[in-house]
Design a protein around this motif. Sequence first.
Motif: not given
Length: 86
Positions: A28-31, A36-40, A53-57
Motif C-alpha cells: 500500500k505504501a509503495a502503491h 503492476v509491472p516493476i523493474s528490479v 507502468g500500469k497493470p494490464k487489465l
Amino acid sequence: MAPALKVEQTVQEWGNGLGVRITSPVAKAAHLSQGVPISVEVVKNGVLLRVVGKPKLSLNQKLKAFDPEKHSGEIMATMAVGKEIL
C-alpha cells in the motif's frame, strides 16, 4: 530522508529462485498491486524495485469498464468491402 515504512523480512526459496513476500502495508505504501509491472535493479548495498507502468487489465476488468454509450456498440466505421448484405 528517512523511508516512510521500513520492515525486515527473510529471503526464502521460491521454486528455482529466491523471493521476498511484499506485505500489505508495504504494498500500500509503495502503491503496488497485483499485475503492476516493476523493474528490479541491483544497486550498491541492495536491490531496488521501481514501478514502471500500469497493470494490464484482465478480460473481466476490461468488460466491466466497457461503456456502450461511449463505445457505440458494434457499428462499423468503414464502408462495405465485399459482398456484405445490407
